[in-house]
Write an enzyme that holds these catalytic residues in place. Structure first.
Site, PDB file in Angstrom:
ATOM      1  N   CYS A 198      22.657  69.080  15.792  1.00  9.09           N
ATOM      2  CA  CYS A 198      22.495  69.978  16.947  1.00  9.09           C
ATOM      3  C   CYS A 198      21.019  70.202  17.280  1.00  9.09           C
ATOM      4  O   CYS A 198      20.255  70.688  16.440  1.00  9.09           O
ATOM      5  CB  CYS A 198      23.181  71.320  16.670  1.00  9.09           C
ATOM      6  SG  CYS A 198      22.780  72.572  17.909  1.00  9.09           S
TER       7      CYS A 198
ATOM      8  N   LYS B  17      36.005  75.057  13.456  1.00  7.33           N
ATOM      9  CA  LYS B  17      35.099  76.081  12.943  1.00  7.33           C
ATOM     10  C   LYS B  17      35.736  76.957  11.858  1.00  7.33           C
ATOM     11  O   LYS B  17      36.905  77.322  11.962  1.00  7.33           O
ATOM     12  CB  LYS B  17      34.645  76.979  14.095  1.00  7.33           C
ATOM     13  CG  LYS B  17      33.845  76.236  15.141  1.00  7.33           C
ATOM     14  CD  LYS B  17      33.463  77.133  16.319  1.00  7.33           C
ATOM     15  CE  LYS B  17      32.758  76.294  17.382  1.00  7.33           C
ATOM     16  NZ  LYS B  17      32.364  77.051  18.558  1.00  7.33           N
TER      17      LYS B  17
ATOM     18  N   VAL C  61      25.833  77.598  16.939  1.00  5.82           N
ATOM     19  CA  VAL C  61      24.659  77.515  16.073  1.00  5.82           C
ATOM     20  C   VAL C  61      23.453  77.247  16.963  1.00  5.82           C
ATOM     21  O   VAL C  61      23.631  76.690  18.051  1.00  5.82           O
ATOM     22  CB  VAL C  61      24.785  76.388  15.007  1.00  5.82           C
ATOM     23  CG1 VAL C  61      25.935  76.679  14.072  1.00  5.82           C
ATOM     24  CG2 VAL C  61      24.910  75.007  15.626  1.00  5.82           C
TER      25      VAL C  61
ATOM     26  N   GLU D 106      20.833  82.455  19.413  1.00  6.88           N
ATOM     27  CA  GLU D 106      20.003  81.931  20.506  1.00  6.88           C
ATOM     28  C   GLU D 106      18.678  81.398  19.958  1.00  6.88           C
ATOM     29  O   GLU D 106      17.815  82.159  19.512  1.00  6.88           O
ATOM     30  CB  GLU D 106      19.717  82.996  21.585  1.00  6.88           C
ATOM     31  CG  GLU D 106      20.940  83.525  22.299  1.00  6.88           C
ATOM     32  CD  GLU D 106      21.647  82.453  23.158  1.00  6.88           C
ATOM     33  OE1 GLU D 106      20.981  81.473  23.544  1.00  6.88           O
ATOM     34  OE2 GLU D 106      22.845  82.586  23.404  1.00  6.88           O
ATOM     35  N   SER D 107      18.484  80.083  20.076  1.00  7.50           N
ATOM     36  CA  SER D 107      17.354  79.425  19.411  1.00  7.50           C
ATOM     37  C   SER D 107      15.988  80.006  19.790  1.00  7.50           C
ATOM     38  O   SER D 107      15.133  80.190  18.915  1.00  7.50           O
ATOM     39  CB  SER D 107      17.384  77.920  19.684  1.00  7.50           C
ATOM     40  OG  SER D 107      17.294  77.646  21.071  1.00  7.50           O
TER      41      SER D 107
END
Lengths: 246, 246
Positions: A30, A57, A70, A86-87
């Site tokens: 990802c 999941k 993720v 939230e990256s």
């Protein structure tokens, strides 16, 4: 923590150890989770990784990530062991909480400008997604869109006159966009015609990419183009081989 | 600066005065631009407003906002008079640059948690957009989605035990979600059945809304439900009456 294996439906919830170390919920392929790995690596922050099977999941995933996505980062030293999602929000939190290796510019204006560029990079990420995962017919249009998106970054890097967007070393903007550059190496295995970044049109970005590959934070979570292509090809046939590296 | 009138295709570019005052490119009925007005008002930062006709955009708009969107905030005191875009990035920039009236929590964790809630509010904004602007048939599903989204905020406000998300006074989270609450007052004019927020299910949010209406920053850019409904109704018939208040 999960030995590289992706936890799935039915997997027991990994117990929280008492070491106080951050826990990153991730998926090995990802690009958004990749951002969190890069920031943690660049800042030398110890963390456990828990890989998640995103098609089947684990039932407990929403305890850590309400939308089942993720990356999610759990903070065992904070009251109630909260998790963040939230990256970019995770990245900015880490930059504020662990200021020893600063990644965003200190100046509010420069920081805002870098955040706008991260936001504008989404034209590249959405087009890239189509090339990687959708049918090949959409590829030519998407490749044009990717190139148009990258023009902005080529121009910006040229205007800054530094090897990295962050200056003499990678900063937050470098790490936030890197996961998609690492993945462009898979294009030559995926597309009917071998695709490479145009070395003339993107001369600064190509030089930047060659530097980034050798950055320790990048090396700490690196995969080569052939491996990404193998995962993407299987996925196109609806096989999600999360554990192909285990 | 444009006297409330929305500048359009062919309008001359408004000259930069030498007063050094911020310039906000806005549209009177845009909820995202509304966020920027609220933050500027709450922080007592002087600013000029330049309203933009978003269907017939001035040719020079992209000089200030590369994607032609509002809000955009120009900073005439900074070298090169740069502009910022993206409502949340503008909000965070203003909070860092003008710290006298702080709106985000100082604690990095609390700040990240508020930013995640702003992000999660997008489920409400996208469903609201459908109710306001799409056909009425989509309304029941969208209203269900709005209520599900609002449950998160009702629960959060209850858990915080304070009148505002920001504590005893409105903070950034309050202002970032407010524009859509102000607009819910138009629903009773738009929908076949008069819609109101369920006073039992959303008791905390209803009390919060009644407080927010009286906040000076909110009052400084307030419109009533009937006015919003008039704009939305015209828009459904493809009439964009940007200047209806002038």
């Amino acid at each position: 923590m999960s030995g590289g294996r992706h936890l799935t439906k039915g997997s027991p919830k990994p117990a929280l150890s008492d070491d106080g170390v951050l826990r990153l919920f991730s998926m090995r392929f990802c690009p958004y989770a990749h951002r969190a790995h890069l920031v943690l690596n660049a800042k030398n922050i110890p963390y456990h990784t828990i890989f998640i099977n995103l098609t089947e999941k684990p039932e407990w995933l929403t305890e850590f990530s309400p939308l089942g996505k993720v990356p999610a980062l759990q903070l065992p030293k904070e009251e109630g062991n909260p998790s963040l999602i939230e990256s970019v929000i995770i990245a900015e939190y880490l930059d504020e909480k662990y200021p020893e290796v600063p990644l965003f510019p200190k100046d509010p204006l420069k920081k805002a400008q870098d955040k706008i560029l991260i936001e504008r990079f989404s034209s590249v990420t959405s087009a890239t997604f189509k090339v990687f995962h959708a049918d090949t017919e959409a590829a030519p249009d998407s490749l044009t869109e990717i190139s148009k998106g990258l023009d902005i970054f080529e121009k910006e890097l040229s205007a800054r006159g530094t090897p990295y967007f962050g200056g003499d070393k990678p900063g937050m903007l470098d790490y936030m966009i890197w996961p998609w550059f690492e993945r462009t190496a898979m294009l030559k295995y995926l597309l009917p015609e071998k695709y490479q970044l145009d070395k003339k049109r993107f001369s600064k970005l190509v030089a930047w990419r060659d530097l980034m590959v050798n950055d320790p934070a990048v090396k700490g979570h690196y995969l080569d183009g052939e491996t990404y292509a193998k995962f993407a090809k299987a996925r196109r046939e609806n096989v999600h081989d999360f554990d192909m590296l285990v």
